[in-house]
Each structure stands twice: as structure tokens, then as C-alpha cells.
Design a protein around this motif. Structure first.
Motif, PDB file in Angstrom:
ATOM      1  N   TRP A  78       0.781  -1.238  -0.055  1.00 32.07           N
ATOM      2  CA  TRP A  78       0.123   0.126   0.127  1.00 32.07           C
ATOM      3  C   TRP A  78       0.975   1.209   0.143  1.00 32.07           C
ATOM      4  O   TRP A  78       1.658   1.484   0.716  1.00 32.07           O
ATOM      5  N   HIS A  83      -4.428   6.088   3.658  1.00 31.15           N
ATOM      6  CA  HIS A  83      -5.652   5.352   4.364  1.00 31.15           C
ATOM      7  C   HIS A  83      -5.348   5.187   5.626  1.00 31.15           C
ATOM      8  O   HIS A  83      -4.191   4.764   6.236  1.00 31.15           O
ATOM      9  N   GLN A  84      -6.305   5.603   6.643  1.00 37.49           N
ATOM     10  CA  GLN A  84      -5.943   5.567   8.060  1.00 37.49           C
ATOM     11  C   GLN A  84      -5.693   4.178   8.630  1.00 37.49           C
ATOM     12  O   GLN A  84      -4.859   4.163   9.668  1.00 37.49           O
ATOM     13  N   ASN A  92      -0.657  10.499   5.965  1.00 37.42           N
ATOM     14  CA  ASN A  92      -2.116  11.412   6.381  1.00 37.42           C
ATOM     15  C   ASN A  92      -2.048  12.613   7.258  1.00 37.42           C
ATOM     16  O   ASN A  92      -2.640  13.539   7.025  1.00 37.42           O
ATOM     17  N   LEU A 135      -5.762   5.584  -3.349  1.00 35.79           N
ATOM     18  CA  LEU A 135      -4.928   4.414  -2.533  1.00 35.79           C
ATOM     19  C   LEU A 135      -4.202   3.622  -3.803  1.00 35.79           C
ATOM     20  O   LEU A 135      -5.154   3.133  -4.593  1.00 35.79           O
ATOM     21  N   ASP A 179     -14.920   2.846   6.023  1.00 32.48           N
ATOM     22  CA  ASP A 179     -14.904   4.396   5.717  1.00 32.48           C
ATOM     23  C   ASP A 179     -16.238   5.042   5.034  1.00 32.48           C
ATOM     24  O   ASP A 179     -17.037   4.148   4.674  1.00 32.48           O
ATOM     25  N   LYS A 226     -15.336   3.174  -3.898  1.00 33.51           N
ATOM     26  CA  LYS A 226     -14.351   2.553  -4.303  1.00 33.51           C
ATOM     27  C   LYS A 226     -14.016   2.065  -5.745  1.00 33.51           C
ATOM     28  O   LYS A 226     -13.838   0.826  -5.875  1.00 33.51           O
ATOM     29  N   ASN A 230      -9.564   6.126  -2.096  1.00 28.45           N
ATOM     30  CA  ASN A 230      -9.100   5.963  -0.859  1.00 28.45           C
ATOM     31  C   ASN A 230     -10.023   5.455   0.032  1.00 28.45           C
ATOM     32  O   ASN A 230     -10.715   6.032   0.994  1.00 28.45           O
ATOM     33  N   SER A 231     -10.330   4.221  -0.291  1.00 26.06           N
ATOM     34  CA  SER A 231     -11.599   3.325   0.440  1.00 26.06           C
ATOM     35  C   SER A 231     -11.008   1.983   0.936  1.00 26.06           C
ATOM     36  O   SER A 231     -10.046   1.264   0.080  1.00 26.06           O
ATOM     37  N   ASP A 232     -11.748   1.251   1.670  1.00 25.14           N
ATOM     38  CA  ASP A 232     -11.374  -0.133   2.087  1.00 25.14           C
ATOM     39  C   ASP A 232     -12.887  -0.815   2.206  1.00 25.14           C
ATOM     40  O   ASP A 232     -13.074  -1.779   3.054  1.00 25.14           O
TER      41      ASP A 232
END
Length: 398
Positions: free
Chosen positions: A41, A45-46, A58, A83, A127, A131, A275-277
Motif C-alpha cells: 500500500w 488510508h487511516q 495522512n 490509494l 469508511d 471505491k 481511498n477506501s477499504d
């Protein structure tokens, strides 16, 4: 750090069970890992932020959003909107669908209000972002991508003996009715329907008699790799037959928008996404499957796979892959020894050197070699001079 806008970036290796053991460590110049290295990665992303100059990316962006992202991106996204990842897919990933932005916001708020911890196994929304994603193949790559066109799906339901009883469901209720039927089917019935198919395809798979373009190959692999084996057959096997099996050769790309069901099957790729999961799963996985949520977000329509070849820009030094996503754009920079690539970052950029040696010069001078990543903040003027044949993948905002 105030005037400096060009940094080495340290990403995060993710050790998921489906990953390979050698590709990512070899790329990054690391010793082979004990556990699989599935994804690398590069982003903010947090859950796994990269570092620049010892600081979390971040946090660097949050402290100076307009300087890092540029005014327009800071106002629109408020964070790094993409991401960037390198993937090494040894075993098939789960079948999955990603939500739209509006639905992700609702789902995230709903699960927060219900008090479901972010790391809970039954959490759908990590989040509040959509995506969409694009992958560029780094090797021969195989994936499932969207429902088969109607005539092809009818042919599957007609010619695969175990699926004949499902043909009238598709005739009367279309893609939605067919998918709902197999996703809500009690496990005992899944076993009853799929067992004869499994008994037919597994020996052929193990004997090496099947081609990868044949769904039986992937069904055989899913059964061979499943610790439950024949005892509890995975309903994701239906999707292997109902979806397009797509092949991409190195340099070819595939875009997946919100709602398109898909699964990576085998190979290595560079993947760029919002920027997502957020993932809603539909099988080929021991993880949480929320069928009701999955059916709500899946696009029940024929998909005709579109392979993107990229278009040359920057005097042919760069191949750009255009998509409708506002969050990201990916390109490949290809330089011969002595070539100089000059650019001003109109948006925050993240690069990874896939091969070669070069020197980047801007507000800092960074020697580059295979496996190194770089973050260039908004407004950075830089040049890259190749010392050897060099290949760099670059993520940015369109």
C-alpha cells in the motif's frame, strides 16, 4: 520540511492469506517473508498510512492540505483521494462489489450508530468513501468482471447440467432473480446442486486438463484450495460461471466501477482506487458475507469487458489510462537510458519504480532504483533522468 515537496515514501506490506511469497519482497529488495505478501500500500488510508520523512502521510497532508493537495483537490476531497497498491494474487480473492459514494456514506454512518467496531469481522463499511478502481496487469492476469452478456449466460445455464434448473429463473427474473436465488440458497441445497459439478471438475483440474479461460478451471481450483473441500461447497462457484472471465496481458488495464461484481483470480497488478477499504463480499471467502447488502449494491446488468491499452502522452514517454473516476488516474513512465522526463505536479503524485535506475530532481534530489516509492506534493517541478531502462508507475488526480 516547508519548501520541500519531493520525498521517498515508505509503504506498508499487507500479509493476506491469498498473496504470494516472493514477488513483493523481490520488488522491494526485502528477504522472502515467512507469511504471504499480498499487497503493498502506498497512500494515506487511516488503516495503513505510508510514511514520508518519518511522518505519516495522512498527518503531513492534514497539517497542510492546500500545499500538499492543491486548492482544488483540498476543497473537493479534503484528503489524498486515492490509494495505490501493488498486488500479488496467488490464490483467488473473494467475489466483491464496492458501494457508490452516497451508499458508503449511509452505510458507514449506520454501522457507526449501531456501535459496530471498525475492525469487527461483520463490518461492511470501513469508511465513508466509494471505491472505483483500475488495475494494470504486471504479468498475465486473470479476473472475474461483471455478469456475462445474456446469450452467453443462457448458454451456460443450458450446457452445464447442474444449472439447468436455474434457466427458468433467469428467463423470468433476469440477473437479479438468478443471483438472489443462488446467494440466498440454503447451504445444504448449495452442496446438493454443486457436488456433481465438483466431482466432475476437480479430477480434471488436478490432472491439468482444463484451460484458464474455462470456468471449470477456477471452480476446480476453488474446491482444491478450500479447507472444507467437498463438505461445504462455496456458493461463489456459481459466480465463476455467471461472470465474465477476463484475461489481461502485461500493460493492459481493466476499470471496475461501483456495483460491478468482480474477483481477482491470478497474477500481479498495479491497482489504483479511491481511498477506501469498503468491500461487500459474495463468495470464495471465509469472511463475512452480507447477502442483503450485496444485492442492494450490485449492478444486475450484462457487462462487456473493456480492456484499456493506455494512450501515449508526454512525447510518448508516458502511457495514460483514462477512466471516469474523478479521484485518480494512473500512468506508466517508460524511459530509455539518458532520457529526461520533466513535469510539474498539478496534483499530488505517488510513484513506484518497477525497474531500472534514475535520478529525480526537484526540491530534493532522489536517486531511484527498483522498488522505491516517491511522493511529489502539488506544485512540485521535477525531472527524472534515466540511467538505465526505467519503468515507473505514477498515481495522480485527473
Amino acid at each position: 520540511m516547508s519548501n520541500r515537496k519531493l520525498f521517498y515514501l515508505d509503504g506498508k506490506v499487507q500479509h493476506y492469506a491469498w498473496g504470494g511469497f516472493t514477488y513483493i519482497p523481490a520488488l522491494l529488495g526485502l528477504p522472502p517473508a515467512e507469511q504471504p505478501s499480498a499487497e503493498y500500500w502506498m497512500g494515506a488510508h487511516q488503516s495503513a498510512p505510508s510514511k514520508i520523512n518519518g511522518q505519516l502521510l495522512n498527518e503531513y497532508i492534514a497539517a497542510q492540505p492546500e500545499e500538499a493537495l492543491g486548492k482544488a483537490a483540498a476543497a473537493r476531497f479534503g484528503q489524498l483521494p486515492y490509494l495505490f497498491k501493488i498486488l500479488d494474487v496467488k490464490d483467488m480473492l473473494s467475489i466483491q462489489v464496492h458501494p457508490t459514494k452516497a451508499e458508503a456514506e449511509k452505510g458507514f454512518a449506520r454501522e457507526n450508530a449501531a456501535g459496530i467496531p471498525l475492525n469487527a469481522s461483520n463490518r461492511n463499511y470501513k469508511d465513508d468513501n466509494h471505491k472505483p478502481e483500475i488495475m494494470v496487469a504486471l504479468s498475465e492476469f486473470w479476473l472475474l468482471h461483471g455478469f456475462l452478456p445474456e446469450n452467453k449466460l443462457k448458454e451456460v445455464l443450458r450446457t452445464v447440467p447442474e444449472f439447468k434448473a436455474l434457466a427458468p429463473v433467469f428467463e423470468q427474473e433476469g440477473y437479479f432473480g438468478l443471483y438472489k436465488k443462488v446467494m440466498e440458497m440454503p447451504q445444504d441445497e448449495v452442496n446438493t446442486v454443486l457436488r456433481p459439478l465438483a466431482e466432475r471438475v476437480l479430477p480434471a483440474y488436478e490432472a491439468g486438463q482444463l484451460e484458464k479461460k474455462d470456468p471449470a478451471f477456477w471452480a476446480g481450483r476453488a474446491i482444491a484450495n478450500d479447507p472444507e473441500g467437498m463438505k461445504r461447497l462455496d456458493r461463489g462457484i456459481f459466480s465463476i460461471y455467471f461472470f465474465n472471465i477476463v484475461y489481461a496481458s502485461p500493460g493492459e488495464a481493466v476499470f471496475q466501477d461501483a456495483g460491478i461484481p468482480h474477483a481477482y483470480l491470478e497474477g500481479q497488478n498495479a491497482e489504483l482506487m479511491a481511498n477506501s477499504d469498503n468491500v461487500l463480499r459474495g463468495g470464495l471467502t471465509p469472511k463475512h458475507i452480507d447477502v442483503e447488502e450485496l444485492l442492494k449494491h450490485t449492478r444486475f446488468e450484462a457487462v462487456h469487458p473493456h480492456i484499456l491499452k493506455g494512450e501515449p502522452i508526454h512525447n510518448g514517454q508516458e502511457q495514460l489510462y483514462r477512466t471516469p473516476a474523478p479521484d485518480f488516474v494512473i500512468s506508466t513512465i517508460l524511459l530509455k537510458p539518458g532520457d529526461v522526463y520533466e513535469h510539474t505536479a498539478t496534483a499530488p503524485e505517488t510513484w513506484i519504480v518497477m525497474d531500472g535506475e534514475a535520478v529525480a530532481k526537484g526540491s530534493a534530489e532522489l536517486p531511484l532504483r527498483k522498488g522505491q516509492s516517491v511522493f511529489a506534493a502539488f506544485g512540485e517541478r521535477y525531472s527524472i533522468t534515466a540511467e538505465k531502462q526505467t519503468v515507473i508507475f505514477k498515481a495522480a488526480i485527473p
